[in-house]
Scaffold this active site. Structure first.
Site, mmCIF file in Angstrom:
data_model
loop_
_atom_site.group_PDB
_atom_site.id
_atom_site.type_symbol
_atom_site.label_atom_id
_atom_site.label_comp_id
_atom_site.label_asym_id
_atom_site.label_seq_id
_atom_site.Cartn_x
_atom_site.Cartn_y
_atom_site.Cartn_z
ATOM 1 N N TYR A 107 0.828 -1.111 -0.014
ATOM 2 C CA TYR A 107 -0.225 -0.134 -0.206
ATOM 3 C C TYR A 107 0.871 1.396 0.005
ATOM 4 O O TYR A 107 1.986 1.349 0.616
ATOM 5 C CB TYR A 107 -1.104 0.300 1.334
ATOM 6 C CG TYR A 107 -2.073 -0.588 1.481
ATOM 7 C CD1 TYR A 107 -3.311 -0.462 0.348
ATOM 8 C CD2 TYR A 107 -2.068 -2.243 1.735
ATOM 9 C CE1 TYR A 107 -3.915 -1.182 0.706
ATOM 10 C CE2 TYR A 107 -3.202 -3.051 1.997
ATOM 11 C CZ TYR A 107 -4.347 -2.069 1.178
ATOM 12 O OH TYR A 107 -5.546 -3.098 1.325
ATOM 13 N N TYR A 146 -1.296 -10.411 0.826
ATOM 14 C CA TYR A 146 0.024 -9.923 1.252
ATOM 15 C C TYR A 146 -0.158 -10.495 2.659
ATOM 16 O O TYR A 146 -0.908 -11.090 3.665
ATOM 17 C CB TYR A 146 -0.465 -8.517 1.406
ATOM 18 C CG TYR A 146 -1.401 -7.230 2.056
ATOM 19 C CD1 TYR A 146 -1.346 -7.456 3.211
ATOM 20 C CD2 TYR A 146 -2.095 -7.150 1.300
ATOM 21 C CE1 TYR A 146 -2.579 -6.582 3.657
ATOM 22 C CE2 TYR A 146 -3.525 -6.578 1.409
ATOM 23 C CZ TYR A 146 -3.566 -6.045 3.025
ATOM 24 O OH TYR A 146 -4.370 -5.512 2.700
ATOM 25 N N ARG A 156 -3.910 -11.297 3.394
ATOM 26 C CA ARG A 156 -5.233 -11.437 3.097
ATOM 27 C C ARG A 156 -5.225 -11.645 1.667
ATOM 28 O O ARG A 156 -4.406 -11.229 0.635
ATOM 29 C CB ARG A 156 -4.729 -9.764 2.916
ATOM 30 C CG ARG A 156 -5.531 -9.141 3.868
ATOM 31 C CD ARG A 156 -6.333 -8.984 5.112
ATOM 32 N NE ARG A 156 -7.387 -9.204 4.986
ATOM 33 C CZ ARG A 156 -8.474 -8.855 4.554
ATOM 34 N NH1 ARG A 156 -8.112 -7.538 4.123
ATOM 35 N NH2 ARG A 156 -9.577 -9.071 3.770
ATOM 36 N N HIS A 159 -7.249 -8.236 -2.600
ATOM 37 C CA HIS A 159 -9.253 -7.540 -2.358
ATOM 38 C C HIS A 159 -9.093 -5.605 -2.324
ATOM 39 O O HIS A 159 -8.093 -5.262 -2.496
ATOM 40 C CB HIS A 159 -9.664 -7.946 -0.855
ATOM 41 C CG HIS A 159 -9.127 -6.992 -0.211
ATOM 42 N ND1 HIS A 159 -7.522 -7.352 0.556
ATOM 43 C CD2 HIS A 159 -8.464 -5.855 1.322
ATOM 44 C CE1 HIS A 159 -7.118 -6.415 1.182
ATOM 45 N NE2 HIS A 159 -7.538 -5.603 1.214
ATOM 46 N N HIS A 161 -11.219 -2.223 -0.727
ATOM 47 C CA HIS A 161 -11.878 -1.359 -0.053
ATOM 48 C C HIS A 161 -12.942 -0.579 -0.763
ATOM 49 O O HIS A 161 -12.538 0.157 -1.527
ATOM 50 C CB HIS A 161 -10.879 -0.618 0.946
ATOM 51 C CG HIS A 161 -9.947 -1.988 1.401
ATOM 52 N ND1 HIS A 161 -9.963 -1.816 3.222
ATOM 53 C CD2 HIS A 161 -8.641 -2.297 1.357
ATOM 54 C CE1 HIS A 161 -9.195 -3.018 3.597
ATOM 55 N NE2 HIS A 161 -8.633 -2.998 2.471
#
Lengths: 238, 207
Positions: A107, A146, A156, A159, A161
């Protein structure tokens, strides 16, 4: 007839409860006392209205909205769908915001310490207003999975958000979209905090080959349902 | 029930919510137009106030990765929304949207909003509500956004008659929604701490 009344009571059995010990951070951040159930008023029926003039031309194009020296690395994809209410009425003009990791699962965030590489051409966020039929669309690259500190070896699934406004503040919702076929889905403590299997499955976006662009981008379909509302014919017609 | 769709299930906003909703706090600049915690402009009508506080976990520690949104009426008690068809004595303020968002600070853990004090407004059945600000709180570890309201300590008569506050049985719990007022260097500050769990747990709403 346009409905303008109070929103249906939220069915909390299709949402994850506040306390889901498999997701460790929820343990100390979950209220223990019962929620106070109250009649809706204008405070809840109304909510912020957003206009097209607030959204930039590239805000829904994550391939280009942070491009510095070229396009981001990764699988090009389109994500699209409709925002409906529980009566299957399209919600027009509602703000949909989204954010995601880059193709390596990193991120663009000062607190992300994962060792994977940052992509200089990828910001990882965007937004769109739904059209008259409730449709939104955006273009991006597919995010990577990740690791995260929950159990030591938790990962995770890929995905995105989503943050969605309806027409009233009581429709406000944040959720995550997953990708069909991801083997990490069944291991995910966040997704598995949802007790209802149908509700979990509806967060998994199927591949939408018809909406893909040949020789360019795959597509995934993710429809979002917000709370419906009662008509007020009798209240108004008394 | 079968003819209705189910609402989409909530999922936590996670630790990186700032990227999508307030990217400057994530550490970068991407949109021309950004949403913020500044609700009042120079032309907005009403008393300027700051709302600030902590979001506190079950051990009593402030959390530094929460995101909060507020939604409130203008100084005349009217929401900037087409479904608020209030009387002419509660006009719209073209310089006030009534919505803002902000994060708790990574270092100080404080959140704040700069806004105006809202007016009182009626319930749908006509009973008056005390002035209040609607809060929605999300963060890593919060599986579904938490709704609550902040009321103003200097509105004790209106608060005593407020239909929502009167539903709360225990006075100590009612106090969790009432923010004290303080003048600090010429700024009116309301302190509203939100306790997610444990002693003094904030009253959260199922609206």
């Amino acid at each position: 007839m346009e409905k303008t009344g109070q929103y249906y009571q939220r069915d909390r059995l299709i949402h994850p409860p506040a306390y889901t010990p498999g997701y460790k951070t929820s343990v100390l951040r979950s209220p223990r006392l019962a929620l106070l159930s109250v009649e809706q008023s204008l405070s809840d029926i109304t909510g912020p209205v957003f206009g097209a003039d607030e959204i930039g031309l590239l805000d829904n194009d994550l391939l280009r909205n942070y491009a510095k020296t070229g396009e981001p690395i990764g699988e090009r994809m389109i994500v699209h769908g409709r925002v409906l209410d529980q009566d299957a009425r399209p919600l027009a003009g509602v703000l949909v915001e989204f954010w995601q990791a880059n193709a390596s699962g990193k991120y663009r965030h000062v607190n992300d310490t994962y060792k994977a590489a940052i992509d200089p051409n990828f910001g990882g966020c965007g937004r769109a207003l739904t059209d008259a039929n409730g449709f939104y669309t955006f273009r991006s690259i597919k995010p990577g999975p990740y690791p995260w500190r929950n159990r030591l070896n938790d990962w995770r699934p890929a995905h995105i958000h989503f943050s969605i406004f309806g027409h009233g503040f009581s429709q406000r919702l944040i959720t995550q979209m997953y990708f069909e076929g991801d083997p990490l889905i069944r291991h995910c403590p966040m997704l598995n905090g949802i007790p209802d299997d149908g509700a979990r499955q509806r967060l998994i976006a199927p591949l939408d080959l018809n909406a893909s662009i040949p020789l360019d981008s795959l597509a995934y379909r993710f429809d979002i349902v917000l709370r419906g509302r009662r008509g007020t014919y009798f209240e108004n017609g008394q | 029930m079968s003819s209705y769709l189910d609402e989409t299930a909530s999922q936590t906003a996670g630790p990186y919510v700032h990227i999508g909703l307030i990217p400057a706090q994530a550490g970068f600049d991407i949109f021309q137009n950004n949403f913020s915690n500044q609700l009042a402009g120079a032309e907005t009508k009403g008393e300027r106030i700051r709302i600030e506080g902590y979001v506190i976990d079950g051990t009593g520690a402030p959390i530094r990765d929460a995101l909060l949104e507020i939604w409130q009426a203008n100084a005349a008690g009217r929401y900037n929304h087409p479904e608020d068809k209030a009387s002419p004595d509660a006009p719209l303020d073209p310089n006030f949207r009534g919505w803002g968002r902000g994060g708790t600070d990574f270092r100080t853990a404080l959140y704040h909003f700069d806004t105006i004090k809202p007016g009182a407004l009626p319930m749908l059945d006509g009973r008056m509500q005390a002035p209040h600000v609607n809060f929605w709180i999300t963060a890593r570890g919060i599986n579904i956004g938490l709704q609550t309201r902040m009321y103003f300590a200097d509105e004790s008569a209106a608060n005593a008659a407020d239909p929502l506050l009167r539903l709360i049985e225990q006075d100590s719990r009612r106090q969790t929604l009432i923010a004290p007022r303080e003048a600090r260097d010429g700024t009116i500050v309301y302190r509203f701490d939100i306790r997610l769990q444990g002693d003094g747990e904030t009253v959260f709403l199922d609206v």
